[in-house]
Design an enzyme around this catalytic site. Structure first.
Site, PDB file in Angstrom:
ATOM      1  N   GLU A 123       0.827  -1.212   0.000  1.00  0.00           N
ATOM      2  CA  GLU A 123       0.000   0.000   0.000  1.00  0.00           C
ATOM      3  C   GLU A 123       0.861   1.261   0.000  1.00  0.00           C
ATOM      4  O   GLU A 123       2.092   1.193   0.062  1.00  0.00           O
ATOM      5  CB  GLU A 123      -0.948  -0.052   1.210  1.00  0.00           C
ATOM      6  CG  GLU A 123      -1.891  -1.236   1.109  1.00  0.00           C
ATOM      7  CD  GLU A 123      -2.909  -1.303   2.231  1.00  0.00           C
ATOM      8  OE1 GLU A 123      -2.745  -0.602   3.247  1.00  0.00           O
ATOM      9  OE2 GLU A 123      -3.871  -2.092   2.074  1.00  0.00           O
ATOM     10  N   TYR A 158      -3.343   6.464  -1.490  1.00  0.00           N
ATOM     11  CA  TYR A 158      -4.031   5.151  -1.529  1.00  0.00           C
ATOM     12  C   TYR A 158      -4.098   4.472  -2.896  1.00  0.00           C
ATOM     13  O   TYR A 158      -3.810   3.292  -3.005  1.00  0.00           O
ATOM     14  CB  TYR A 158      -5.444   5.263  -0.948  1.00  0.00           C
ATOM     15  CG  TYR A 158      -5.528   5.589   0.527  1.00  0.00           C
ATOM     16  CD1 TYR A 158      -4.379   5.795   1.297  1.00  0.00           C
ATOM     17  CD2 TYR A 158      -6.766   5.708   1.154  1.00  0.00           C
ATOM     18  CE1 TYR A 158      -4.465   6.104   2.655  1.00  0.00           C
ATOM     19  CE2 TYR A 158      -6.859   6.015   2.513  1.00  0.00           C
ATOM     20  CZ  TYR A 158      -5.710   6.214   3.256  1.00  0.00           C
ATOM     21  OH  TYR A 158      -5.800   6.514   4.583  1.00  0.00           O
ATOM     22  N   CYS A 211      -2.016  -4.639  -5.455  1.00  0.00           N
ATOM     23  CA  CYS A 211      -2.566  -5.879  -4.898  1.00  0.00           C
ATOM     24  C   CYS A 211      -1.554  -7.016  -5.013  1.00  0.00           C
ATOM     25  O   CYS A 211      -0.665  -7.002  -5.872  1.00  0.00           O
ATOM     26  CB  CYS A 211      -3.835  -6.290  -5.648  1.00  0.00           C
ATOM     27  SG  CYS A 211      -5.244  -5.222  -5.334  1.00  0.00           S
ATOM     28  N   GLU A 229      -1.969 -10.081  -6.089  1.00  0.00           N
ATOM     29  CA  GLU A 229      -2.042 -10.850  -7.341  1.00  0.00           C
ATOM     30  C   GLU A 229      -1.198 -10.210  -8.431  1.00  0.00           C
ATOM     31  O   GLU A 229      -0.480 -10.867  -9.164  1.00  0.00           O
ATOM     32  CB  GLU A 229      -3.494 -10.922  -7.842  1.00  0.00           C
ATOM     33  CG  GLU A 229      -4.454 -11.664  -6.953  1.00  0.00           C
ATOM     34  CD  GLU A 229      -5.147 -10.763  -5.948  1.00  0.00           C
ATOM     35  OE1 GLU A 229      -4.496  -9.856  -5.375  1.00  0.00           O
ATOM     36  OE2 GLU A 229      -6.350 -10.961  -5.726  1.00  0.00           O
ATOM     37  N   CYS A 254      -9.905  -8.311  -6.791  1.00  0.00           N
ATOM     38  CA  CYS A 254     -10.674  -7.098  -7.081  1.00  0.00           C
ATOM     39  C   CYS A 254     -10.881  -6.987  -8.599  1.00  0.00           C
ATOM     40  O   CYS A 254     -10.271  -7.729  -9.387  1.00  0.00           O
ATOM     41  CB  CYS A 254      -9.941  -5.865  -6.542  1.00  0.00           C
ATOM     42  SG  CYS A 254      -8.509  -5.369  -7.513  1.00  0.00           S
ATOM     43  N   CYS A 298      -7.692  -6.460 -10.666  1.00  0.00           N
ATOM     44  CA  CYS A 298      -6.881  -7.689 -10.755  1.00  0.00           C
ATOM     45  C   CYS A 298      -7.529  -8.703 -11.698  1.00  0.00           C
ATOM     46  O   CYS A 298      -6.828  -9.451 -12.382  1.00  0.00           O
ATOM     47  CB  CYS A 298      -6.672  -8.313  -9.385  1.00  0.00           C
ATOM     48  SG  CYS A 298      -5.416  -7.451  -8.419  1.00  0.00           S
TER      49      CYS A 298
HETATM   50  N1  THU Z   1      -6.148  -6.665  -1.966  1.00  0.00           N
HETATM   51  C1  THU Z   1      -5.315  -7.556  -2.576  1.00  0.00           C
HETATM   52  O1  THU Z   1      -4.077  -7.432  -2.513  1.00  0.00           O
HETATM   53  N2  THU Z   1      -5.872  -8.589  -3.263  1.00  0.00           N
HETATM   54  C2  THU Z   1      -7.212  -8.868  -3.294  1.00  0.00           C
HETATM   55  O2  THU Z   1      -7.615  -9.863  -3.900  1.00  0.00           O
HETATM   56  C3  THU Z   1      -8.150  -7.987  -2.591  1.00  0.00           C
HETATM   57  C4  THU Z   1      -7.588  -6.722  -2.069  1.00  0.00           C
HETATM   58  C5  THU Z   1      -5.558  -5.596  -1.157  1.00  0.00           C
HETATM   59  C6  THU Z   1      -5.675  -4.205  -1.681  1.00  0.00           C
HETATM   60  C7  THU Z   1      -5.512  -3.395  -0.411  1.00  0.00           C
HETATM   61  O3  THU Z   1      -4.131  -3.263  -0.119  1.00  0.00           O
HETATM   62  C8  THU Z   1      -6.123  -4.276   0.651  1.00  0.00           C
HETATM   63  O4  THU Z   1      -6.156  -5.584   0.102  1.00  0.00           O
HETATM   64  C9  THU Z   1      -7.526  -3.862   1.067  1.00  0.00           C
HETATM   65  O5  THU Z   1      -8.353  -3.742   0.000  1.00  0.00           O
END
Ligand code: THU
Length: 135
Positions: free
Chosen positions: A47, A51, A56, A58, A89, A92
């Site tokens: 992160e 923001y 992510c 994946e 998400c 992704c």
């Molecule tokens: N996030 C992921 O890394 N992968 C997912 O499949 C869902 C969400 C992360 C994004 C963010 O850093 C945190 O989870 C909260 O949404």
């Protein structure tokens, strides 16, 4: 995929989750991508104070594989919450569609997971000119 292969991939995702940098959401996620040639590349969410700049798990896992010259995948395992199945998400989903990742294993533990197919993940994915045959 064999049960033992899935458990191994999930274990890698859970290990990567331990390195997540998630000081804003407090939601650590780990992912492990299995390539066609049998290698495993991992990623975690990273992160940022700004923001939307956050990444992510994946995309980091797939990006690592691509950086090593590998673009063909058998599956990716994702582990976020240990009480709910964490599914990729929207962003992704599009990213995974680009590489035609056929299976996404959303795991709560090595033995407890759901498997989503490419089509379930993002039906009729947009693929630009190169992906017309996918529609
Ligand atoms: N996030 C992921 O890394 N992968 C997912 O499949 C869902 C969400 C992360 C994004 C963010 O850093 C945190 O989870 C909260 O949404």
């Amino acid at each position: 995929m064999r049960t033992e292969e899935i458990a191994r991939l999930v274990r890698h995702a859970m290990d990567a989750r331990l390195h997540a940098y998630a000081p804003y959401s407090h939601f650590p996620v780990g992912a492990a991508a299995l390539t066609l040639d049998g290698r495993i590349f991992t990623g975690c969410n990273v992160e940022n104070a700004s923001y939307p700049a956050g990444l992510c798990a994946e995309r980091n896992a797939v990006g690592s594989a691509v950086a090593a010259g590998v673009t063909e995948f058998r599956a990716i395992a994702v582990c976020g919450s240990l009480s709910e199945y964490t599914t990729p998400c929207g962003l992704c989903r599009q990213f995974l569609a680009e590489f035609r990742v056929p299976l996404v294993i959303c795991a709560r533990s090595e033995e407890d997971y759901i498997i989503m197919t490419e089509e379930e993940l993002l039906p009729r994915a947009f693929g630009g000119d190169a992906g017309k045959e996918k529609a």
